[in-house]
Design a protein around this motif. Sequence first.
Motif, PDB file in Angstrom:
ATOM      1  N   ALA A  19     -79.464  11.400  90.871  1.00 13.02           N
ATOM      2  CA  ALA A  19     -78.262  11.608  90.064  1.00 13.02           C
ATOM      3  C   ALA A  19     -78.475  11.250  88.597  1.00 13.02           C
ATOM      4  O   ALA A  19     -77.541  11.337  87.809  1.00 13.02           O
ATOM      5  N   THR A  20     -79.700  10.870  88.242  1.00  8.46           N
ATOM      6  CA  THR A  20     -79.970  10.406  86.885  1.00  8.46           C
ATOM      7  C   THR A  20     -81.124  11.184  86.282  1.00  8.46           C
ATOM      8  O   THR A  20     -82.163  11.386  86.926  1.00  8.46           O
ATOM      9  N   ARG A  21     -80.941  11.643  85.050  1.00 10.00           N
ATOM     10  CA  ARG A  21     -82.018  12.339  84.339  1.00 10.00           C
ATOM     11  C   ARG A  21     -82.148  11.779  82.929  1.00 10.00           C
ATOM     12  O   ARG A  21     -81.140  11.478  82.276  1.00 10.00           O
ATOM     13  N   VAL A  22     -83.380  11.662  82.468  1.00  4.52           N
ATOM     14  CA  VAL A  22     -83.652  11.308  81.079  1.00  4.52           C
ATOM     15  C   VAL A  22     -84.221  12.545  80.402  1.00  4.52           C
ATOM     16  O   VAL A  22     -85.194  13.134  80.891  1.00  4.52           O
ATOM     17  N   VAL A  23     -83.612  12.947  79.300  1.00  5.62           N
ATOM     18  CA  VAL A  23     -84.017  14.165  78.601  1.00  5.62           C
ATOM     19  C   VAL A  23     -84.534  13.797  77.217  1.00  5.62           C
ATOM     20  O   VAL A  23     -83.817  13.224  76.403  1.00  5.62           O
ATOM     21  N   ALA A  24     -85.797  14.107  76.987  1.00  8.57           N
ATOM     22  CA  ALA A  24     -86.415  13.894  75.664  1.00  8.57           C
ATOM     23  C   ALA A  24     -87.068  15.212  75.268  1.00  8.57           C
ATOM     24  O   ALA A  24     -88.226  15.473  75.614  1.00  8.57           O
ATOM     25  N   LEU A  25     -86.333  16.051  74.575  1.00  4.00           N
ATOM     26  CA  LEU A  25     -86.815  17.391  74.279  1.00  4.00           C
ATOM     27  C   LEU A  25     -87.930  17.363  73.225  1.00  4.00           C
ATOM     28  O   LEU A  25     -87.869  16.594  72.265  1.00  4.00           O
ATOM     29  N   PRO A  26     -88.934  18.208  73.383  1.00  2.00           N
ATOM     30  CA  PRO A  26     -90.006  18.296  72.389  1.00  2.00           C
ATOM     31  C   PRO A  26     -89.568  19.102  71.180  1.00  2.00           C
ATOM     32  O   PRO A  26     -88.415  19.552  71.087  1.00  2.00           O
ATOM     33  N   LYS A  27     -90.484  19.312  70.269  1.00  2.00           N
ATOM     34  CA  LYS A  27     -90.229  20.147  69.092  1.00  2.00           C
ATOM     35  C   LYS A  27     -89.755  21.533  69.546  1.00  2.00           C
ATOM     36  O   LYS A  27     -90.278  22.085  70.520  1.00  2.00           O
ATOM     37  N   PRO A  28     -88.752  22.109  68.890  1.00  2.00           N
ATOM     38  CA  PRO A  28     -88.263  23.431  69.294  1.00  2.00           C
ATOM     39  C   PRO A  28     -89.356  24.490  69.226  1.00  2.00           C
ATOM     40  O   PRO A  28     -90.218  24.455  68.348  1.00  2.00           O
ATOM     41  N   THR A  29     -89.320  25.419  70.159  1.00  2.00           N
ATOM     42  CA  THR A  29     -90.236  26.552  70.122  1.00  2.00           C
ATOM     43  C   THR A  29     -89.776  27.529  69.032  1.00  2.00           C
ATOM     44  O   THR A  29     -88.673  27.403  68.485  1.00  2.00           O
ATOM     45  N   ASP A  30     -90.612  28.517  68.751  1.00  2.00           N
ATOM     46  CA  ASP A  30     -90.235  29.532  67.760  1.00  2.00           C
ATOM     47  C   ASP A  30     -88.963  30.253  68.179  1.00  2.00           C
ATOM     48  O   ASP A  30     -88.108  30.560  67.346  1.00  2.00           O
ATOM     49  N   LEU A  31     -88.830  30.503  69.488  1.00  2.00           N
ATOM     50  CA  LEU A  31     -87.616  31.167  69.980  1.00  2.00           C
ATOM     51  C   LEU A  31     -86.407  30.270  69.802  1.00  2.00           C
ATOM     52  O   LEU A  31     -85.340  30.723  69.355  1.00  2.00           O
ATOM     53  N   GLU A  32     -86.547  29.002  70.144  1.00  2.00           N
ATOM     54  CA  GLU A  32     -85.416  28.076  70.063  1.00  2.00           C
ATOM     55  C   GLU A  32     -84.933  27.876  68.635  1.00  2.00           C
ATOM     56  O   GLU A  32     -83.746  27.599  68.411  1.00  2.00           O
ATOM     57  N   THR A  33     -85.815  28.006  67.670  1.00  3.11           N
ATOM     58  CA  THR A  33     -85.386  27.849  66.272  1.00  3.11           C
ATOM     59  C   THR A  33     -84.445  28.964  65.827  1.00  3.11           C
ATOM     60  O   THR A  33     -83.750  28.823  64.821  1.00  3.11           O
ATOM     61  N   THR A  34     -84.414  30.075  66.591  1.00  2.00           N
ATOM     62  CA  THR A  34     -83.511  31.179  66.244  1.00  2.00           C
ATOM     63  C   THR A  34     -82.163  31.056  66.949  1.00  2.00           C
ATOM     64  O   THR A  34     -81.254  31.831  66.695  1.00  2.00           O
ATOM     65  N   GLN A  35     -82.031  30.086  67.875  1.00  7.49           N
ATOM     66  CA  GLN A  35     -80.819  29.940  68.662  1.00  7.49           C
ATOM     67  C   GLN A  35     -79.805  29.029  67.967  1.00  7.49           C
ATOM     68  O   GLN A  35     -80.119  28.321  67.012  1.00  7.49           O
ATOM     69  N   TRP A  36     -78.584  29.070  68.471  1.00  4.74           N
ATOM     70  CA  TRP A  36     -77.569  28.084  68.090  1.00  4.74           C
ATOM     71  C   TRP A  36     -78.167  26.707  68.329  1.00  4.74           C
ATOM     72  O   TRP A  36     -78.787  26.451  69.364  1.00  4.74           O
ATOM     73  N   TYR A  37     -78.003  25.786  67.382  1.00  5.37           N
ATOM     74  CA  TYR A  37     -78.711  24.516  67.444  1.00  5.37           C
ATOM     75  C   TYR A  37     -78.475  23.767  68.751  1.00  5.37           C
ATOM     76  O   TYR A  37     -79.400  23.192  69.335  1.00  5.37           O
ATOM     77  N   PHE A  38     -77.235  23.759  69.244  1.00  8.19           N
ATOM     78  CA  PHE A  38     -76.910  22.985  70.442  1.00  8.19           C
ATOM     79  C   PHE A  38     -77.316  23.683  71.742  1.00  8.19           C
ATOM     80  O   PHE A  38     -77.223  23.100  72.818  1.00  8.19           O
ATOM     81  N   GLN A  39     -77.792  24.905  71.616  1.00  4.48           N
ATOM     82  CA  GLN A  39     -78.036  25.733  72.796  1.00  4.48           C
ATOM     83  C   GLN A  39     -79.059  25.125  73.747  1.00  4.48           C
ATOM     84  O   GLN A  39     -78.887  25.176  74.970  1.00  4.48           O
ATOM     85  N   ARG A  40     -80.106  24.525  73.225  1.00  4.57           N
ATOM     86  CA  ARG A  40     -81.139  23.997  74.117  1.00  4.57           C
ATOM     87  C   ARG A  40     -80.747  22.665  74.757  1.00  4.57           C
ATOM     88  O   ARG A  40     -81.390  22.210  75.696  1.00  4.57           O
TER      89      ARG A  40
END
Length: 207
Positions: free
Chosen positions: A15-36
């Motif tokens: 029931a517990t997750r720790v999320v530490a996202l890496p540097k955004p990918t090239d695709l993610e940089t084109t998305q709405w900031y909160f999307q990922r």
Amino acid sequence: DGAISRIVEHLSIRATRVVALPKPTDLETTQWYFQRYVPHLPAAGQIVIFNRSWYNRAGVERVMSFSTPAQQETFLRDVPHFEEMLVESRLKLVKIWLDISRDEQAQRLKERREDPLKALKTSPLDDVAQEKWDDYSAARNEMLTRTHNAAAPWTCVVTDKKKQARINVMRHIIAAIAPEDIAAGVEAPDPSILFPFQIDAVERLNP
């Protein structure tokens, strides 16, 4: 990382997750900031801890110029509305700022460089943390001031003494999200270590 490790140590791994996202990918940089970040939000009965979270944009990204001033301004303008939507959807949002003194940070960075057990904690950003101390302080002050509100308030923690800080963080989280019968049996946080952010009291944080 240390505080998060203590928090999750005795929680259900299902029931517990720790999320530490890496540097955004090239695709993610084109998305709405909160999307990922949205796919990682919890469902009922779950706890998700974001290590740094979307506030990277107001801190590291600002100081290191990883995003543009326009993107940073858009973030500071939009994040209160984003968080208000989360809270209105009955998600319990707990925002904690861990504050450290310049001398203590220098000592911990030194330990990372010299202690083999802490070598994997090192980051290229460590090399400029002390050099850009004033820039990080200014970014912190603006971020807290502009994103603190009744729907999603900030809580600040003095962390120079690790054990005390971690215990008080856990007390705060229990009070915020635990069932009442559990929360009632836990001591309240020490107000000299953990306290609500106040817009007119930035001076309580390290300059």
